[in-house]
Scaffold this motif. Structure first.
Motif, PDB file in Angstrom:
ATOM      1  N   ARG A  89       2.086   4.864  -4.869  1.00 16.79           N
ATOM      2  CA  ARG A  89       2.550   5.026  -3.485  1.00 16.79           C
ATOM      3  C   ARG A  89       2.341   6.465  -3.015  1.00 16.79           C
ATOM      4  NH1 ARG A  89       7.832   2.503  -0.750  1.00 16.79           N
ATOM      5  NH2 ARG A  89       7.600   3.429   1.315  1.00 16.79           N
ATOM      6  N   ALA A  90       2.712   7.413  -3.860  1.00 16.10           N
ATOM      7  CA  ALA A  90       2.557   8.821  -3.477  1.00 16.10           C
ATOM      8  C   ALA A  90       1.087   9.180  -3.290  1.00 16.10           C
ATOM      9  CB  ALA A  90       3.200   9.710  -4.536  1.00 16.10           C
ATOM     10  N   THR A  91       0.248   8.681  -4.179  1.00 19.58           N
ATOM     11  CA  THR A  91      -1.187   8.984  -4.096  1.00 19.58           C
ATOM     12  C   THR A  91      -1.799   8.384  -2.837  1.00 19.58           C
ATOM     13  OG1 THR A  91      -1.340   9.031  -6.507  1.00 19.58           O
ATOM     14  CG2 THR A  91      -3.402   8.767  -5.273  1.00 19.58           C
ATOM     15  N   ILE A  92      -1.483   7.123  -2.572  1.00 26.51           N
ATOM     16  CA  ILE A  92      -2.058   6.433  -1.418  1.00 26.51           C
ATOM     17  C   ILE A  92      -1.549   7.042  -0.114  1.00 26.51           C
ATOM     18  CG2 ILE A  92      -2.105   4.218  -0.197  1.00 26.51           C
ATOM     19  CD1 ILE A  92      -2.057   2.876  -2.983  1.00 26.51           C
ATOM     20  N   SER A  93      -0.266   7.396  -0.062  1.00 26.75           N
ATOM     21  CA  SER A  93       0.294   7.962   1.170  1.00 26.75           C
ATOM     22  C   SER A  93      -0.384   9.268   1.556  1.00 26.75           C
ATOM     23  CB  SER A  93       1.803   8.186   1.010  1.00 26.75           C
ATOM     24  OG  SER A  93       2.479   6.951   0.843  1.00 26.75           O
ATOM     25  N   ASN A  94      -0.950   9.984   0.580  1.00 27.78           N
ATOM     26  CA  ASN A  94      -1.599  11.270   0.863  1.00 27.78           C
ATOM     27  C   ASN A  94      -3.080  11.139   1.219  1.00 27.78           C
ATOM     28  OD1 ASN A  94       0.657  12.972   0.507  1.00 27.78           O
ATOM     29  ND2 ASN A  94       0.451  12.833  -1.728  1.00 27.78           N
ATOM     30  N   LEU A  95      -3.608   9.907   1.177  1.00 30.22           N
ATOM     31  CA  LEU A  95      -5.020   9.722   1.517  1.00 30.22           C
ATOM     32  C   LEU A  95      -5.226   9.867   3.021  1.00 30.22           C
ATOM     33  CD1 LEU A  95      -5.958   6.622  -0.705  1.00 30.22           C
ATOM     34  CD2 LEU A  95      -6.502   9.026  -1.147  1.00 30.22           C
ATOM     35  N   ASP A  96      -6.329  10.461   3.420  1.00 28.58           N
ATOM     36  CA  ASP A  96      -6.676  10.551   4.836  1.00 28.58           C
ATOM     37  C   ASP A  96      -6.895   9.140   5.391  1.00 28.58           C
ATOM     38  OD1 ASP A  96      -6.534  13.273   4.913  1.00 28.58           O
ATOM     39  OD2 ASP A  96      -8.670  13.591   4.514  1.00 28.58           O
ATOM     40  N   GLY A  97      -6.374   8.901   6.567  1.00 30.11           N
ATOM     41  CA  GLY A  97      -6.533   7.591   7.198  1.00 30.11           C
ATOM     42  C   GLY A  97      -5.396   6.645   6.923  1.00 30.11           C
ATOM     43  N   VAL A  98      -4.524   6.962   5.970  1.00 26.89           N
ATOM     44  CA  VAL A  98      -3.364   6.116   5.683  1.00 26.89           C
ATOM     45  C   VAL A  98      -2.212   6.574   6.576  1.00 26.89           C
ATOM     46  CG1 VAL A  98      -1.642   5.450   3.975  1.00 26.89           C
ATOM     47  CG2 VAL A  98      -4.041   5.614   3.320  1.00 26.89           C
ATOM     48  N   VAL A  99      -1.711   5.671   7.411  1.00 30.31           N
ATOM     49  CA  VAL A  99      -0.625   6.039   8.308  1.00 30.31           C
ATOM     50  C   VAL A  99       0.678   5.326   7.977  1.00 30.31           C
ATOM     51  CG1 VAL A  99      -2.169   6.637  10.205  1.00 30.31           C
ATOM     52  CG2 VAL A  99      -1.343   4.285   9.980  1.00 30.31           C
ATOM     53  N   ALA A 100       0.641   4.320   7.093  1.00 31.46           N
ATOM     54  CA  ALA A 100       1.877   3.625   6.711  1.00 31.46           C
ATOM     55  C   ALA A 100       1.657   2.912   5.382  1.00 31.46           C
ATOM     56  CB  ALA A 100       2.306   2.632   7.780  1.00 31.46           C
ATOM     57  N   TYR A 101       2.746   2.802   4.610  1.00 29.28           N
ATOM     58  CA  TYR A 101       2.694   2.145   3.308  1.00 29.28           C
ATOM     59  C   TYR A 101       3.962   1.304   3.174  1.00 29.28           C
ATOM     60  CZ  TYR A 101       2.380   1.564  -1.794  1.00 29.28           C
ATOM     61  OH  TYR A 101       2.295   1.045  -3.071  1.00 29.28           O
ATOM     62  N   THR A 102       3.794   0.039   2.804  1.00 26.35           N
ATOM     63  CA  THR A 102       4.929  -0.865   2.614  1.00 26.35           C
ATOM     64  C   THR A 102       4.874  -1.463   1.221  1.00 26.35           C
ATOM     65  OG1 THR A 102       4.917  -1.447   4.958  1.00 26.35           O
ATOM     66  CG2 THR A 102       6.126  -2.899   3.482  1.00 26.35           C
ATOM     67  N   ASP A 103       5.960  -1.320   0.486  1.00 26.55           N
ATOM     68  CA  ASP A 103       6.054  -1.856  -0.873  1.00 26.55           C
ATOM     69  C   ASP A 103       6.723  -3.225  -0.805  1.00 26.55           C
ATOM     70  OD1 ASP A 103       6.505  -2.466  -3.514  1.00 26.55           O
ATOM     71  OD2 ASP A 103       7.188  -0.466  -4.071  1.00 26.55           O
ATOM     72  N   ALA A 104       6.007  -4.271  -1.226  1.00 29.06           N
ATOM     73  CA  ALA A 104       6.548  -5.629  -1.153  1.00 29.06           C
ATOM     74  C   ALA A 104       7.767  -5.797  -2.039  1.00 29.06           C
ATOM     75  CB  ALA A 104       5.473  -6.645  -1.546  1.00 29.06           C
ATOM     76  N   LYS A 105       7.806  -5.064  -3.168  1.00 28.24           N
ATOM     77  CA  LYS A 105       8.938  -5.205  -4.078  1.00 28.24           C
ATOM     78  C   LYS A 105      10.220  -4.686  -3.441  1.00 28.24           C
ATOM     79  CE  LYS A 105      10.214  -4.820  -8.886  1.00 28.24           C
ATOM     80  NZ  LYS A 105       9.689  -4.760 -10.229  1.00 28.24           N
ATOM     81  N   ALA A 106      10.102  -3.661  -2.601  1.00 29.75           N
ATOM     82  CA  ALA A 106      11.286  -3.111  -1.938  1.00 29.75           C
ATOM     83  C   ALA A 106      11.919  -4.127  -1.002  1.00 29.75           C
ATOM     84  CB  ALA A 106      10.912  -1.855  -1.164  1.00 29.75           C
ATOM     85  N   LEU A 107      11.127  -5.075  -0.508  1.00 26.05           N
ATOM     86  CA  LEU A 107      11.679  -6.095   0.370  1.00 26.05           C
ATOM     87  C   LEU A 107      12.674  -6.972  -0.373  1.00 26.05           C
ATOM     88  CD1 LEU A 107       8.451  -7.178   2.280  1.00 26.05           C
ATOM     89  CD2 LEU A 107      10.160  -5.509   2.965  1.00 26.05           C
ATOM     90  N   ARG A 108      12.442  -7.197  -1.651  1.00 19.67           N
ATOM     91  CA  ARG A 108      13.368  -8.004  -2.435  1.00 19.67           C
ATOM     92  C   ARG A 108      14.707  -7.289  -2.576  1.00 19.67           C
ATOM     93  NH1 ARG A 108      10.434 -11.578  -6.971  1.00 19.67           N
ATOM     94  NH2 ARG A 108      12.399 -12.647  -6.613  1.00 19.67           N
ATOM     95  N   HIS A 109      14.667  -5.971  -2.738  1.00 17.33           N
ATOM     96  CA  HIS A 109      15.909  -5.209  -2.812  1.00 17.33           C
ATOM     97  C   HIS A 109      16.658  -5.291  -1.478  1.00 17.33           C
ATOM     98  CE1 HIS A 109      14.702  -3.869  -6.681  1.00 17.33           C
ATOM     99  NE2 HIS A 109      13.770  -3.019  -6.260  1.00 17.33           N
ATOM    100  N   GLN A 110      15.930  -5.268  -0.370  1.00 17.90           N
ATOM    101  CA  GLN A 110      16.562  -5.371   0.945  1.00 17.90           C
ATOM    102  C   GLN A 110      17.190  -6.739   1.122  1.00 17.90           C
ATOM    103  OE1 GLN A 110      17.229  -3.066   2.796  1.00 17.90           O
ATOM    104  NE2 GLN A 110      17.175  -3.531   4.966  1.00 17.90           N
ATOM    105  N   PHE A 111      16.563  -7.760   0.600  1.00 14.94           N
ATOM    106  CA  PHE A 111      17.126  -9.104   0.689  1.00 14.94           C
ATOM    107  C   PHE A 111      18.447  -9.171  -0.062  1.00 14.94           C
ATOM    108  CE2 PHE A 111      17.607 -13.517  -0.656  1.00 14.94           C
ATOM    109  CZ  PHE A 111      17.405 -14.191   0.535  1.00 14.94           C
ATOM    110  N   ASP A 112      18.508  -8.577  -1.246  1.00 15.54           N
ATOM    111  CA  ASP A 112      19.747  -8.567  -2.004  1.00 15.54           C
ATOM    112  C   ASP A 112      20.837  -7.800  -1.252  1.00 15.54           C
ATOM    113  OD1 ASP A 112      18.739 -10.074  -4.078  1.00 15.54           O
ATOM    114  OD2 ASP A 112      18.056  -8.340  -5.210  1.00 15.54           O
TER     115      ASP A 112
END
Length: 785
Positions: free
Chosen positions: A623-646
């Protein structure tokens, strides 16, 4: 005579105090659950309503069209108190090291708008002289630890622009931070709402900007009829989509939770009260049978039969009323705790705690009703006793054994204890039926709770295993050339696919629904298209697939033509080629080429899958590596959605866990009362067996086998009733946002049956103690009299 009967009632209660106490405790639990859950539900609704009223939450929100024309149509409609227009757009944000797809909402600087105000909890409101100052919605401020004076960056379509946090606010639109009805369970690090001066909002949103018209009704005009009439006027004025307050994402999400809470809060208490009524019936029936001579003496002495009825009814009503009064006190205290826990967990700005006398009166009435229902039949039976016959005691004409008893008598290969136990099932049908009823009620309570847990876990497994197969989603912006190759080169990334995501409004037959159109490769590995019944579908070459809830929303069916309205291409026609059965959200899907033809949009994001078995540390590093790439403006982790559901269901899990414990207590209580009454009814028989030298262990075995057999006979019926109750409970949560199917595996059914049987075994302990303490000589003397 009244004083004599009162004294007798007091002595009866003291002699059978454990059994009457068990009934009172069961009523207490039912009343506590009813008062605390139902009043908490009403308090939560009032808390939301107070926040909505204080912040002047819009009754109707219209999107698209000419803001001036739509607003003019709104102002001319009867019952409208205030109208406001604003800009809203979703845009990439950079907050610290996180990149996400956030939202900017326009507001007038210097003064709050007439509709959809915000509550500034820290810092200051927007100022005309500070065009780069913004307000941050509270959930985002807490997630990213933002405070007044902090800076963040917004992408306006061509470059990153710096804005400064002027304040943190609560908004009635985002009490639950939902982007839309399809994304009510966002990764907390993937969504944030900024409120900016209107001119700044238009500048920041750029190509993502959309116009909204907000309409608030007067208090006396607010209602379904006004909503429908105004919505029709707004559509006629050119609005592409009109959303009533009840269908706004945050409101609908919280209401789903409240509706389920309300239904569970009514259903489960009724189970306890029904169990208490059964226990009261069994106990008072036994009391009447054991006092036939006493009843005959009263009647022969001229006591009115109505006094006899009132006397035995008093036993049940006293136990029920005592439990109800105690339940009222504890339920009132629990109401405060439940309400504060709920509003505190969700950070609702206003907390309303009120105690309503109709609810308290209903709780007391339930307790009284339990006693009346449980005692009316045996009380009437007591009043109908013939004194001469009753004075003879138990000397009656022997009934011919029935088919069951004859069949058991011929089963010589069965042990004697087993034959005695099986014979008793039909000798006292009331007792057997009471045991079976307690078993069924217990299984209903347990399975309704377990069914929700297993079904929701199954829903999440289907959503994030069968439907959403990606591990993360990356939104691309400027400088995204060659981004797909750079994403593939990130350590731990196994697969990358380009995806098109466009917010659209689909409509047909004068109805509209706001959702997202997702464009995938036809052979995509990132998404599974699950048809009704769990079948697998493929994207059609032409046309679109949609969630099955769309049929009810638009009154369409497969093969019909629907209109797809997108920001970039306007209105286009598409054929509904099929329906999907997905647990979360109601999306529209098409191939990437069809999506481009309908919306004019190219792929704007990439979905990723990590190496199998990737650890949490590896995911965080990626996540940290991808977020720092040029052209990347947003990153969403699907696993974090499960934590939000709980998190969304945190209080619900607690409530269900309590129900599981109470289900076991209910089973133990009903079976305990039935078992002790069983022993009391058979005092002479059991004392005779003891006098004949039958070991206590053998007698306990007969009692246990009889009780377990009655319980086992009721288990299939209880499992079926419990599964039906679980299905009905799940239906209360189903909508276009959630669609849950009942999943009860054999393990859950077996565990529930074992739990009830264990409660049945535990009830043998007090029964054996009673048998051990029998005074054989006294029983024989009483029998001889």
């Amino acid at each position: 005579m009244n004083r004599i009967l009162f004294t007798k009632t007091r002595r009866d209660l003291l002699r059978r105090l454990p059994q009457f106490a068990a009934i009172a405790v069961t009523v207490l639990v039912g009343v506590v659950l009813f008062i605390s859950s139902y009043e908490a539900y009403q308090n939560l609704s009032a808390s939301y309503d107070r926040t909505y009223a204080r912040l002047r939450f819009a009754d109707v929100t219209a999107a698209g069209g000419s803001p001036r024309q739509v607003a003019a149509a709104a102002r001319s409609a009867p019952g409208v108190a205030a109208v406001a227009t604003r800009t809203q757009g979703d845009l990439p944000l950079r907050i610290g090291g996180d990149k996400l797809l956030g939202r900017v909402v326009g507001m007038p600087a210097g003064v709050q708008p007439p509709v959809d105000r915000v509550d500034v909890t820290s810092g200051r409101y927007l100022a005309p002289g500070d065009p780069t100052g913004v307000l941050v919605e509270r959930h985002a401020a807490q997630t990213f630890k933002l405070s007044p004076g902090d800076r963040l960056h917004a992408f306006d379509g061509s470059a990153w622009r710096t804005v400064t946090v002027r304040g943190v606010v609560d908004s009635a639109e985002y009490l639950w931070p939902a982007r839309n009805r399809q994304d009510v369970l966002n990764d907390p690090h993937s969504f944030a709402v900024l409120f900016a001066p209107e001119a700044t909002a238009r500048s920041l949103a750029g190509p993502y900007a959309g116009s909204q018209t907000l309409v608030r009704f007067s208090d006396d005009a607010r209602g379904t009829a006004t909503t429908r009439r105004v919505a029709a006027d707004l559509r006629a004025a050119g609005a592409a989509d009109v959303t009533p307050r009840s269908e706004q994402a945050s409101v609908a999400t919280l209401q789903e939770d409240l509706t389920g809470f309300q239904q569970l809060g009514l259903t489960f208490p009724l189970l306890f009260l029904a169990a208490a009524a059964v226990a009261a019936y069994v106990l008072i029936t036994r009391l009447v049978l054991s006092e036939r001579k006493v009843i005959a003496t009263f009647l022969a002495a001229g006591t009115p039969r109505r006094l006899v009825v009132r006397h035995y009814l008093g036993h049940g009503t006293l136990a029920g009323s005592a439990g109800a009064v105690a339940g009222l006190v504890l339920g009132t205290l629990a109401t405060d705790a439940v309400t504060r826990a709920y509003t505190g967990t969700l950070k609702v700005p206003d907390t309303v705690i009120e105690h309503r006398w109709p609810v308290a009166a209903a709780g007391l009435a339930f307790g009284l009703l339990v006693g009346l229902v449980g005692g009316i039949a045996p009380a009437l039976a007591a009043s109908r006793e013939a004194p001469a016959e009753a004075m003879r005691g138990d000397v009656r004409t022997l009934k011919r054994p029935g088919p069951w008893s004859r069949a058991i008598a011929r089963a010589r290969r069965l042990p004697l204890a087993a034959r005695l136990a099986l014979r008793e099932l039909t000798r006292s049908r009331r007792r057997t039926l009471a045991t079976m009823t307690g078993t069924v009620l217990s299984l209903v309570l347990v399975l309704a709770s377990v069914g929700m847990i297993t079904s929701m876990r199954s829903m999440m497994s289907v959503q994030y295993g069968t439907v959403q197969k990606e591990d993360a989603t990356v939104t691309a912006g400027a400088h995204a050339a060659g981004l797909e190759g750079r994403l593939r080169a990130v350590p731990g990334v196994a697969r990358v696919e380009a995806v098109t995501t466009v917010p659209v409004t689909v409509s047909a037959h004068g109805r509209s629904y706001a959702t997202s159109l997702m464009g995938y490769r036809r052979d995509t590995a990132m998404h599974g298209f699950r048809g009704p019944g769990g079948t697998t579908r493929r994207l059609p070459d032409r046309g679109v697939l949609a969630g099955k809830a769309i049929t009810g929303r638009l009154h369409v069916r497969v093969g019909d033509t629907i209109t797809v309205d997108s920001p970039g291409a306007g209105r286009r026609q598409a054929r509904l080629a099929g329906l999907l059965d997905e647990p979360l959200g109601t999306f529209v899907y098409a191939t990437d080429s069809t999506a481009r033809a309908l919306t004019g949009a190219d792929a704007d994001s990439y979905q990723l899958r990590f190496d199998r078995g990737a650890t949490a540390h590896a995911r965080d590093t990626a996540r940290a590596t991808i977020s720092n790439l040029d052209g990347v403006v947003a990153y969403t982790d699907a696993k974090a959605l499960r934590h939000q559901f709980d998190k969304y269901l945190s209080l619900f899990w607690l409530f269900v866990g309590i129900m599981l414990v109470l289900g076991a207590i209910l089973a133990l209580t009903v079976i305990y009362v039935t078992m002790t009454v069983n022993v009391a009814e058979r005092t002479v028989e059991l004392a005779t067996l003891r006098a004949a030298g039958v070991p206590l262990r053998r007698i306990a075995g007969v009692l246990a086998m009889e009780n377990l057999t009655a319980t086992l006979v009721a288990v299939p019926l209880g499992l079926a009733a419990g599964a039906a109750a679980a299905w009905a409970a799940l239906r209360s949560f189903s909508s276009d946002m959630f669609d849950m199917e009942l999943t009860l595996g054999w393990a859950a059914l077996l565990s529930a049956a074992v739990a009830v049987l264990a409660a049945s075994l535990l009830s043998q302990i007090p029964a054996v103690r009673v048998v051990r303490g029998l005074d054989i000589a006294r029983v024989v003397r009483e029998r001889a009299q």
